[in-house]
Write an enzyme that holds these catalytic residues in place. Structure first.
Site, PDB file in Angstrom:
ATOM      1  N   ARG A 203     -10.118 -11.140   1.958  1.00  0.00           N
ATOM      2  CA  ARG A 203     -11.289 -11.851   1.946  1.00  0.00           C
ATOM      3  C   ARG A 203     -12.053 -11.923   0.418  1.00  0.00           C
ATOM      4  O   ARG A 203     -11.816 -11.047  -0.305  1.00  0.00           O
ATOM      5  CB  ARG A 203     -12.230 -11.062   2.525  1.00  0.00           C
TER       6      ARG A 203
ATOM      7  N   ASN B  44      -8.872 -21.021  14.627  1.00  0.00           N
ATOM      8  CA  ASN B  44     -10.149 -21.067  14.048  1.00  0.00           C
ATOM      9  C   ASN B  44     -10.354 -22.171  13.127  1.00  0.00           C
ATOM     10  O   ASN B  44     -11.295 -22.997  12.876  1.00  0.00           O
ATOM     11  CB  ASN B  44     -10.812 -19.775  13.746  1.00  0.00           C
ATOM     12  N   TYR B  45      -9.437 -22.093  12.000  1.00  0.00           N
ATOM     13  CA  TYR B  45      -9.457 -23.079  11.050  1.00  0.00           C
ATOM     14  C   TYR B  45      -9.006 -24.384  11.408  1.00  0.00           C
ATOM     15  O   TYR B  45      -9.644 -25.383  10.872  1.00  0.00           O
ATOM     16  CB  TYR B  45      -8.186 -22.761   9.945  1.00  0.00           C
TER      17      TYR B  45
ATOM     18  N   ARG C 112       0.842  -1.060  -0.179  1.00  0.00           N
ATOM     19  CA  ARG C 112       0.066  -0.019  -0.060  1.00  0.00           C
ATOM     20  C   ARG C 112       0.747   1.261   0.007  1.00  0.00           C
ATOM     21  O   ARG C 112       1.926   1.208   0.595  1.00  0.00           O
ATOM     22  CB  ARG C 112      -0.921   0.113   1.203  1.00  0.00           C
TER      23      ARG C 112
ATOM     24  N   ASP D 166      -1.825 -22.032   9.035  1.00  0.00           N
ATOM     25  CA  ASP D 166      -1.285 -20.697   8.095  1.00  0.00           C
ATOM     26  C   ASP D 166      -0.091 -21.122   7.211  1.00  0.00           C
ATOM     27  O   ASP D 166      -0.352 -20.867   6.057  1.00  0.00           O
ATOM     28  CB  ASP D 166      -0.555 -19.740   9.238  1.00  0.00           C
TER      29      ASP D 166
ATOM     30  N   GLY E 134     -11.130 -14.909  10.928  1.00  0.00           N
ATOM     31  CA  GLY E 134     -10.797 -16.007  11.654  1.00  0.00           C
ATOM     32  C   GLY E 134      -9.013 -16.080  11.359  1.00  0.00           C
ATOM     33  O   GLY E 134      -8.374 -15.435  10.759  1.00  0.00           O
ATOM     34  N   HIS E 135      -8.520 -16.963  12.270  1.00  0.00           N
ATOM     35  CA  HIS E 135      -7.044 -17.209  12.381  1.00  0.00           C
ATOM     36  C   HIS E 135      -6.833 -18.649  12.340  1.00  0.00           C
ATOM     37  O   HIS E 135      -7.741 -19.474  12.564  1.00  0.00           O
ATOM     38  CB  HIS E 135      -6.225 -16.241  13.451  1.00  0.00           C
TER      39      HIS E 135
ATOM     40  N   ARG F  40     -13.660  -5.783  -6.056  1.00  0.00           N
ATOM     41  CA  ARG F  40     -14.079  -4.480  -5.764  1.00  0.00           C
ATOM     42  C   ARG F  40     -13.021  -3.500  -6.101  1.00  0.00           C
ATOM     43  O   ARG F  40     -13.028  -2.423  -6.588  1.00  0.00           O
ATOM     44  CB  ARG F  40     -14.316  -4.476  -4.392  1.00  0.00           C
TER      45      ARG F  40
ATOM     46  N   GLY G 280      -4.346 -12.406  -0.569  1.00  0.00           N
ATOM     47  CA  GLY G 280      -4.543 -12.941   0.679  1.00  0.00           C
ATOM     48  C   GLY G 280      -6.060 -12.233   1.162  1.00  0.00           C
ATOM     49  O   GLY G 280      -6.057 -12.307   2.468  1.00  0.00           O
TER      50      GLY G 280
END
Length: 379
Positions: free
Chosen positions: A89, A133-134, A37, A160, A129-130, A95, A87
């Protein structure tokens, strides 16, 4: 001069598995351009750039994708790339105007790699999530930990990096190989939840055969068995013990001066608690390094549990150069090894691969455009 020399990759900056994938591709010889960015967003720059190891070996360009000129630059890079990795969402790249349909229309051979936690589709696709969570939904987290302590997070290595980055890389390279035959690129939808489940294939097979219980610390690979666990020594340090095979198991017992009343019962869970107490008591009688010296060169499958400071100095790691010092930073070396086209660290984190900007010429930019990039701080 790794095996991916000549392959061009555009990476959209992110966290976790995407920069790790970019690092591996760079180590293997690919030319990776990371689009960051324009502003140093804190969620992207959590670490000191010069110490962020997964960001080694990159060209970095800073683009504001909401600006038409910077968007045009990003599209020109994508047009020359063999791979793209992102990576965000699901829907974010669309968009931004950089979704796979548009990018493949401009570059039909492009392999478009998408790394998400839950995948591009499904009820949880848009949910945060991280790793933990997966793992929870794959069944892997439930299987890891002590019986009385609840599930234990195994760092963020499984979802990850194992189920995420590694399987993204497999998908990218498989699609690249296929594109070389068909001339057509495609989208690789890599989800950390899918990958975590895939890594559990052998455990699910053991469960199907009746050899795996859904209770933690009751199986031979989860700390339930005395011959596959960690033990604390007299000095408070730890050993990893794993002689699964009976002939290795006998070597361990002999070295510890422990008697198994019936070695044929090694694989019978009823014998495990008693034998674990015997091993625990025996291994507490010496310091860790004394045990390592005693078992050195044997097949007892006994190793020290090394801390992060110790691991780079272990004789085996030093002989293999598993860790290297590059630009003053101790870090894992590229892997795997290649006999003819060795992988290498191409530059330190936060440093360009080469001191000049000549690489942009190969990506189709003119000297005037390159000068403009320098003057505006894009590079």
């Amino acid at each position: 001069m790794g095996p991916l020399q000549g392959i061009k990759v555009v990476e959209f900056a992110g966290l976790g598995p995407v920069p790790f994938s970019g690092m591996v591709l760079s180590d293997l010889g690919a030319e990776v351009v990371q689009i960051n960015r324009e502003a140093n967003a804190p969620e992207i720059n959590l670490f000191a750039p010069e110490k962020n190891i997964p960001n080694r070996g990159r060209h970095i360009v800073r683009l504001d994708l909401k600006a038409s000129t910077d968007m045009a630059t990003a599209l020109r890079l994508i047009e020359r790339a063999d791979m793209l990795i992102e990576g965000f969402r699901p829907g974010v790249m669309e968009r931004l105007g950089l979704g796979p349909e548009l990018c493949l229309a401009r570059n039909p051979r492009l392999v478009y790699g998408r790394m998400t936690g839950w995948g591009q589709t499904g009820p949880l696709a848009q949910t945060a999530g991280h790793d933990i969570n997966y793992l929870a939904l794959s069944g892997a987290l439930h299987a890891i930990g002590r019986a009385d302590g609840g599930p234990t997070p195994p760092l963020n290595l499984i979802a990850d990096y194992g189920g995420g980055a590694m399987l993204l890389l497999v998908g990218l390279l498989a699609a690249l190989l296929e594109a070389g035959k068909s001339g057509q690129g495609q989208v690789v939808d890599a989800a950390m939840s899918d990958g975590s489940a895939l890594l559990m294939a052998a455990i699910y097979s053991l469960k199907a055969m009746g050899y795996w219980s859904d209770r933690r610390e009751s199986n031979f690979l989860d700390g339930g068995a005395h011959f596959y666990d960690t033990y604390q020594c007299a000095d408070g340090k730890w050993l990893a013990v794993g002689p699964i095979e009976p002939h290795f198991y006998r070597i361990l017992l002999e070295g510890c001066s422990v008697t198994d009343p019936d070695p044929r019962q090694q694989w019978h869970p009823k014998s495990w608690p008693t034998m674990k107490e015997r091993l625990r008591a025996a291994l507490r009688t010496k310091n860790r390094d004394e045990w390592c010296a005693l078992f050195e060169g044997s097949d007892a499958c006994v190793t020290p549990v090394l801390g992060l400071e110790e691991a780079p100095t272990h004789p085996h790691n030093q002989a293999r150069q598993t860790f290297v010092e590059h630009a003053g930073l101790v870090q894992p070396a590229p892997a795997p090894r290649f006999s003819r086209t060795p992988a290498e660290i191409r530059s330190a984190p936060g440093s360009p691969v080469s001191p000049s900007n000549d690489w942009l010429t190969e990506w189709g930019f003119s000297d005037t455009e390159i000068a403009q990039f320098v003057s505006t701080g894009t590079l």
